[in-house]
Design an enzyme around this catalytic site. Structure first.
Site, PDB file in Angstrom:
ATOM      1  CD  GLU A   1     -29.130   3.843  16.834  1.00  0.00           C
ATOM      2  OE1 GLU A   1     -29.400   2.837  16.144  1.00  0.00           O
ATOM      3  OE2 GLU A   1     -29.442   5.007  16.517  1.00  0.00           O
TER       4      GLU A   1
ATOM      5  CB  SER B   1     -17.299  -0.361  17.778  1.00  0.00           C
ATOM      6  OG  SER B   1     -16.948  -0.736  19.087  1.00  0.00           O
TER       7      SER B   1
ATOM      8  CG  ASN C   1     -11.993  14.423  17.219  1.00  0.00           C
ATOM      9  OD1 ASN C   1     -11.860  13.204  17.183  1.00  0.00           O
ATOM     10  ND2 ASN C   1     -12.121  15.170  16.131  1.00  0.00           N
TER      11      ASN C   1
ATOM     12  CG  MET D   1       1.988  -3.351  43.882  1.00  0.00           C
ATOM     13  SD  MET D   1       2.418  -1.916  42.913  1.00  0.00           S
ATOM     14  CE  MET D   1       3.796  -1.247  43.854  1.00  0.00           C
TER      15      MET D   1
ATOM     16  N   GLY E   1      -4.621  -7.820  50.253  1.00  0.00           N
ATOM     17  CA  GLY E   1      -6.063  -7.899  50.557  1.00  0.00           C
ATOM     18  C   GLY E   1      -6.685  -6.517  50.675  1.00  0.00           C
TER      19      GLY E   1
ATOM     20  CD  GLU F   1     -16.094   9.954  24.978  1.00  0.00           C
ATOM     21  OE1 GLU F   1     -15.847  10.247  23.797  1.00  0.00           O
ATOM     22  OE2 GLU F   1     -16.738  10.669  25.757  1.00  0.00           O
TER      23      GLU F   1
HETATM   24  P1  TGC Z   1     -15.411   7.276   8.473  1.00  0.00           P
HETATM   25  O1  TGC Z   1     -16.103   6.718   7.259  1.00  0.00           O
HETATM   26  O2  TGC Z   1     -13.976   7.012   8.681  1.00  0.00           O
HETATM   27  O3  TGC Z   1     -15.656   8.864   8.490  1.00  0.00           O
HETATM   28  C1  TGC Z   1     -16.965   9.413   8.350  1.00  0.00           C
HETATM   29  C2  TGC Z   1     -16.815  10.937   8.346  1.00  0.00           C
HETATM   30  O4  TGC Z   1     -16.394  11.351   9.647  1.00  0.00           O
HETATM   31  C3  TGC Z   1     -15.116  12.025   9.548  1.00  0.00           C
HETATM   32  N1  TGC Z   1     -14.342  11.611  10.726  1.00  0.00           N
HETATM   33  C4  TGC Z   1     -14.080  12.447  11.724  1.00  0.00           C
HETATM   34  N2  TGC Z   1     -14.341  13.749  11.891  1.00  0.00           N
HETATM   35  C5  TGC Z   1     -13.926  14.315  13.013  1.00  0.00           C
HETATM   36  N3  TGC Z   1     -13.257  13.639  13.978  1.00  0.00           N
HETATM   37  C6  TGC Z   1     -12.973  12.335  13.861  1.00  0.00           C
HETATM   38  N4  TGC Z   1     -12.337  11.686  14.833  1.00  0.00           N
HETATM   39  C7  TGC Z   1     -13.377  11.676  12.677  1.00  0.00           C
HETATM   40  N5  TGC Z   1     -13.283  10.402  12.233  1.00  0.00           N
HETATM   41  C8  TGC Z   1     -13.874  10.390  11.030  1.00  0.00           C
HETATM   42  C9  TGC Z   1     -14.522  11.538   8.260  1.00  0.00           C
HETATM   43  O5  TGC Z   1     -13.585  12.462   7.762  1.00  0.00           O
HETATM   44  C10 TGC Z   1     -15.746  11.439   7.386  1.00  0.00           C
HETATM   45  O6  TGC Z   1     -16.110  12.759   6.997  1.00  0.00           O
HETATM   46  P2  TGC Z   1     -16.809  13.054   5.572  1.00  0.00           P
HETATM   47  O7  TGC Z   1     -16.884  14.533   5.485  1.00  0.00           O
HETATM   48  O8  TGC Z   1     -15.913  12.408   4.551  1.00  0.00           O
HETATM   49  O9  TGC Z   1     -18.153  12.374   5.640  1.00  0.00           O
HETATM   50  O10 TGC Z   1     -16.192   6.857   9.757  1.00  0.00           O
HETATM   51  P3  TGC Z   1     -16.951   5.531  10.110  1.00  0.00           P
HETATM   52  O11 TGC Z   1     -18.413   5.823  10.133  1.00  0.00           O
HETATM   53  O12 TGC Z   1     -16.437   4.383   9.283  1.00  0.00           O
HETATM   54  O13 TGC Z   1     -16.490   5.340  11.624  1.00  0.00           O
HETATM   55  C11 TGC Z   1     -15.212   5.038  11.952  1.00  0.00           C
HETATM   56  C12 TGC Z   1     -15.079   4.713  13.465  1.00  0.00           C
HETATM   57  C13 TGC Z   1     -15.286   3.229  13.720  1.00  0.00           C
HETATM   58  C14 TGC Z   1     -13.652   5.079  13.806  1.00  0.00           C
HETATM   59  C15 TGC Z   1     -16.088   5.538  14.308  1.00  0.00           C
HETATM   60  O14 TGC Z   1     -17.393   5.124  14.088  1.00  0.00           O
HETATM   61  C16 TGC Z   1     -15.805   5.453  15.793  1.00  0.00           C
HETATM   62  O15 TGC Z   1     -14.993   6.229  16.306  1.00  0.00           O
HETATM   63  N6  TGC Z   1     -16.464   4.518  16.521  1.00  0.00           N
HETATM   64  C17 TGC Z   1     -16.386   4.462  17.967  1.00  0.00           C
HETATM   65  C18 TGC Z   1     -17.719   4.904  18.523  1.00  0.00           C
HETATM   66  C19 TGC Z   1     -17.563   5.739  19.751  1.00  0.00           C
HETATM   67  O16 TGC Z   1     -16.507   6.221  20.090  1.00  0.00           O
HETATM   68  N7  TGC Z   1     -18.663   5.939  20.421  1.00  0.00           N
HETATM   69  C20 TGC Z   1     -18.664   6.796  21.553  1.00  0.00           C
HETATM   70  C21 TGC Z   1     -20.073   7.075  21.993  1.00  0.00           C
HETATM   71  S1  TGC Z   1     -20.165   8.425  23.122  1.00  0.00           S
HETATM   72  C22 TGC Z   1     -19.524   7.840  24.532  1.00  0.00           C
HETATM   73  O17 TGC Z   1     -19.014   6.786  24.653  1.00  0.00           O
HETATM   74  C23 TGC Z   1     -19.624   8.766  25.658  1.00  0.00           C
HETATM   75  S2  TGC Z   1     -19.038   8.170  27.141  1.00  0.00           S
HETATM   76  C24 TGC Z   1     -19.162   9.619  27.926  1.00  0.00           C
HETATM   77  C25 TGC Z   1     -18.720   9.660  29.306  1.00  0.00           C
HETATM   78  O18 TGC Z   1     -19.473   9.215  30.185  1.00  0.00           O
HETATM   79  O19 TGC Z   1     -17.632  10.238  29.530  1.00  0.00           O
HETATM   80  P1  FAD Z   2     -19.104  -3.329  20.646  1.00  0.00           P
HETATM   81  O1  FAD Z   2     -18.946  -2.290  19.617  1.00  0.00           O
HETATM   82  O2  FAD Z   2     -20.123  -4.378  20.411  1.00  0.00           O
HETATM   83  O3  FAD Z   2     -17.685  -4.023  20.885  1.00  0.00           O
HETATM   84  C1  FAD Z   2     -17.534  -5.302  21.520  1.00  0.00           C
HETATM   85  C2  FAD Z   2     -16.075  -5.727  21.382  1.00  0.00           C
HETATM   86  O4  FAD Z   2     -15.736  -5.866  20.009  1.00  0.00           O
HETATM   87  C3  FAD Z   2     -15.082  -4.692  21.925  1.00  0.00           C
HETATM   88  O5  FAD Z   2     -14.006  -5.358  22.533  1.00  0.00           O
HETATM   89  C4  FAD Z   2     -14.589  -3.980  20.684  1.00  0.00           C
HETATM   90  O6  FAD Z   2     -13.306  -3.429  20.837  1.00  0.00           O
HETATM   91  C5  FAD Z   2     -14.581  -5.112  19.698  1.00  0.00           C
HETATM   92  N1  FAD Z   2     -14.670  -4.666  18.311  1.00  0.00           N
HETATM   93  C6  FAD Z   2     -15.565  -3.792  17.786  1.00  0.00           C
HETATM   94  N2  FAD Z   2     -15.329  -3.608  16.475  1.00  0.00           N
HETATM   95  C7  FAD Z   2     -14.266  -4.387  16.158  1.00  0.00           C
HETATM   96  C8  FAD Z   2     -13.537  -4.643  14.959  1.00  0.00           C
HETATM   97  N3  FAD Z   2     -13.870  -4.023  13.823  1.00  0.00           N
HETATM   98  N4  FAD Z   2     -12.499  -5.494  15.003  1.00  0.00           N
HETATM   99  C9  FAD Z   2     -12.168  -6.111  16.158  1.00  0.00           C
HETATM  100  N5  FAD Z   2     -12.815  -5.918  17.341  1.00  0.00           N
HETATM  101  C10 FAD Z   2     -13.850  -5.068  17.329  1.00  0.00           C
HETATM  102  N6  FAD Z   2     -22.469   6.071  24.301  1.00  0.00           N
HETATM  103  C11 FAD Z   2     -23.076   7.237  23.961  1.00  0.00           C
HETATM  104  O7  FAD Z   2     -23.472   7.452  22.817  1.00  0.00           O
HETATM  105  N7  FAD Z   2     -23.262   8.221  24.908  1.00  0.00           N
HETATM  106  C12 FAD Z   2     -22.876   8.075  26.194  1.00  0.00           C
HETATM  107  O8  FAD Z   2     -23.055   8.991  27.013  1.00  0.00           O
HETATM  108  C13 FAD Z   2     -22.256   6.841  26.578  1.00  0.00           C
HETATM  109  N8  FAD Z   2     -21.926   6.623  27.881  1.00  0.00           N
HETATM  110  C14 FAD Z   2     -21.497   5.373  28.264  1.00  0.00           C
HETATM  111  C15 FAD Z   2     -21.351   5.084  29.617  1.00  0.00           C
HETATM  112  C16 FAD Z   2     -20.973   3.803  30.028  1.00  0.00           C
HETATM  113  C17 FAD Z   2     -20.888   3.487  31.479  1.00  0.00           C
HETATM  114  C18 FAD Z   2     -20.684   2.810  29.043  1.00  0.00           C
HETATM  115  C19 FAD Z   2     -20.252   1.430  29.450  1.00  0.00           C
HETATM  116  C20 FAD Z   2     -20.815   3.094  27.720  1.00  0.00           C
HETATM  117  C21 FAD Z   2     -21.244   4.367  27.306  1.00  0.00           C
HETATM  118  N9  FAD Z   2     -21.489   4.651  25.942  1.00  0.00           N
HETATM  119  C22 FAD Z   2     -22.074   5.846  25.574  1.00  0.00           C
HETATM  120  C23 FAD Z   2     -21.349   3.606  24.939  1.00  0.00           C
HETATM  121  C24 FAD Z   2     -19.907   3.317  24.553  1.00  0.00           C
HETATM  122  O9  FAD Z   2     -19.402   4.322  23.737  1.00  0.00           O
HETATM  123  C25 FAD Z   2     -19.893   1.955  23.862  1.00  0.00           C
HETATM  124  O10 FAD Z   2     -20.064   0.987  24.881  1.00  0.00           O
HETATM  125  C26 FAD Z   2     -18.627   1.707  23.086  1.00  0.00           C
HETATM  126  O11 FAD Z   2     -18.537   2.579  21.978  1.00  0.00           O
HETATM  127  C27 FAD Z   2     -18.524   0.251  22.601  1.00  0.00           C
HETATM  128  O12 FAD Z   2     -19.703  -0.163  21.983  1.00  0.00           O
HETATM  129  P2  FAD Z   2     -20.400  -1.541  22.433  1.00  0.00           P
HETATM  130  O13 FAD Z   2     -20.547  -1.527  23.912  1.00  0.00           O
HETATM  131  O14 FAD Z   2     -21.609  -1.707  21.606  1.00  0.00           O
HETATM  132  O15 FAD Z   2     -19.339  -2.674  22.086  1.00  0.00           O
END
Ligand code: TGC
Ligand code: FAD
Length: 382
Positions: free
Chosen positions: A133, A138, A239, A336, A339, A362
């Site tokens: 959102e 993150s 995952n 490498m 230009g 991700e």
């Molecule tokens: P936390 O309090 O640690 O845990 C909450 C609950 O979640 C469980 N859990 C997991 N379960 C499965 N797999 C994992 N990797 C898990 N990590 C945590 C945990 O056990 C707990 O379960 P329960 O039963 O106790 O409730 O979690 P948190 O809310 O503090 O979050 C931690 C954090 C920062 C690591 C997490 O929010 C995170 O990974 N943030 C990064 C966000 C992210 O990756 N966004 C991706 C959006 S999608 C995208 O980018 C698609 S791009 C697609 C493309 O074009 O290829």
């Molecule tokens: P922020 O979370 O605001 O992070 C900004 C900076 O702060 C980063 O350098 C980060 O590493 C750093 N930071 C964050 N937390 C901490 C901390 N605790 N301590 C120190 N540093 C920190 N999302 C979806 O849900 N679905 C999709 O299909 C999807 N597709 C995407 C496609 C593209 C092209 C892009 C660019 C993004 C996409 N995303 C999607 C979103 C993507 O997962 C987020 O951009 C990503 O998770 C980072 O969130 P943010 O951009 O809000 O950066």
């Protein structure tokens, strides 16, 4: 040219899987390269999904009558072949497979599976995954999108951003808070109150569309709620996708390494080929070492996933490390080629700017650092 796969000559695949992988490799190099430099349009996106559907790779790990049920090792290797061509095209494969088909297959009712998985698997419909959102990237757990039960349907309000495919998606997996709990819903374009403006003028991943999902009093039937509760829902989907990415980025790195070897064997400077210079060889050796170690590591993690012995930190390790090393490889390769490295013709610059995004989505590099830091110290530092 010799294969750069020094440590992974034998992938241990069955004969059938070897044939599938060969045909994906051919498909990617013959059919997908035509799109790699194009800015995505809805028409092109649909055309590409139809092609993915025809070769059967969408949702390939799911065990349904519409999908192949391949091991995760195969999913990763397929992602690698597609990302050898372009990260944006691999994104399209990852989202539809790990983030849309998978949650419906895992947590959807028989009715939802029947209704949505077939068109998603054959590429006639396109899906997207809405977690991020404007105020929670993150920190995904702090999302503000809300779902409230009203009679036989949920009413959803909120806004998602940076969503791959959203402007063209027929089906949307949307994560929302229901009270204090995170729930997942399957929305489709026919529901009222959905808008999906495109995020225009990206300078990375131009071959895939990105946009927002704005939800205003969207009524979603109760049966479209997924049977999973809490952040483990979206994070489990991640995952799968993160594992695929850890392989995918190695495809981009492989392309860059092959390109610099070929370039060095054809460019004469100071009386000898670039490939004969020690500095040039040292850089190729470093890149190839990281590529091989990364691939071995991802193959190992994929085996753990297939045997249900994996844990999320293993996946964070390979997502983080392989993205970082592949990005460094692309940056070095850019340099490498001198230009020529900035031209479209050599395709390195495109891989490099794509990998900047893959390092961010991700879970950013920093977020995976903190996930591993928490695992190692038992102290949370987010
Ligand atoms: P936390 O309090 O640690 O845990 C909450 C609950 O979640 C469980 N859990 C997991 N379960 C499965 N797999 C994992 N990797 C898990 N990590 C945590 C945990 O056990 C707990 O379960 P329960 O039963 O106790 O409730 O979690 P948190 O809310 O503090 O979050 C931690 C954090 C920062 C690591 C997490 O929010 C995170 O990974 N943030 C990064 C966000 C992210 O990756 N966004 C991706 C959006 S999608 C995208 O980018 C698609 S791009 C697609 C493309 O074009 O290829
Ligand atoms: P922020 O979370 O605001 O992070 C900004 C900076 O702060 C980063 O350098 C980060 O590493 C750093 N930071 C964050 N937390 C901490 C901390 N605790 N301590 C120190 N540093 C920190 N999302 C979806 O849900 N679905 C999709 O299909 C999807 N597709 C995407 C496609 C593209 C092209 C892009 C660019 C993004 C996409 N995303 C999607 C979103 C993507 O997962 C987020 O951009 C990503 O998770 C980072 O969130 P943010 O951009 O809000 O950066």
């Amino acid at each position: 040219m010799k294969s750069i796969n020094l440590l992974t000559r034998n992938l241990g695949l069955s004969t059938t899987n070897n044939i599938i992988l060969d045909s994906v490799k051919r498909f990617a190099r013959e059919e997908l390269t035509q799109y790699q430099n194009n800015r995505a349009t809805p028409e092109q996106t649909r055309e590409i999904y139809k092609k993915f559907g025809e070769i059967g790779v969408l949702g390939c790990t799911a065990d349904t009558q519409y999908t192949m049920k391949l091991p995760y090792k195969m999913y990763g290797l397929i992602a690698k072949e597609v990302e050898y061509v372009d990260s944006g095209l691999r994104s399209m494969l990852s989202v539809q497979s790990s983030l849309v088909i998978n949650p419906i297959y895992r947590w959807g009712s028989g009715h939802l599976i029947h209704k949505y998985v077939e068109p998603l698997a054959n590429g006639s419909q396109i899906g997207c995954f809405g977690l991020t959102e404007p105020d929670s990237g993150s920190d995904a757990g702090s999302m503000r999108t809300r779902a409230v039960l009203d009679g036989n349907s949920y009413v959803i309000n909120g806004s998602k951003t940076w969503i791959t495919n959203s402007p063209v998606a027929d089906i949307m997996i949307v994560w929302a808070k229901e009270g204090d709990t995170t729930s997942g819903f399957v929305l489709d374009r026919t529901m009222h109150g959905i808008e999906t403006p495109e995020i225009k003028n990206k300078m990375s991943l131009v071959s895939s569309m990105t946009g927002m999902i704005n939800l205003s009093d969207v009524r979603v039937p109760k049966e479209n709620k997924l049977n999973i509760s809490g952040m483990k829902g979206p994070l489990s989907c991640l995952n799968d996708a993160r594992l695929g990415i850890s392989f995918g980025v190695l495809g981009a790195a492989e392309f860059c390494i092959e390109q610099v070897i070929d370039y060095g064997l054809n460019r004469n400077l100071f009386g000898s080929l670039l490939a004969e210079k020690q500095l040039y060889q040292s850089r190729i050796t470093d890149m190839t070492s990281e590529y091989n170690l990364g691939l071995l590591a991802s193959l190992n993690v994929a085996d753990h996933v297939d045997q249900a012995t994996s844990h999320p930190e293993m996946i964070s390790l390979v997502k983080r490390n392989n993205c970082q090393k592949s990005l460094e490889t692309a940056r070095k390769a850019r340099d490498m080629l001198g230009g020529n490295g900035i031209t479209q013709e050599y395709n390195i610059f495109r891989h490099m700017v794509n990998l900047e995004t893959v390092n961010t989505y991700e879970g950013t590099h920093d977020i995976h650092t903190l996930i591993l830091g928490k695992y190692l110290t038992n102290k949370e530092a987010f």
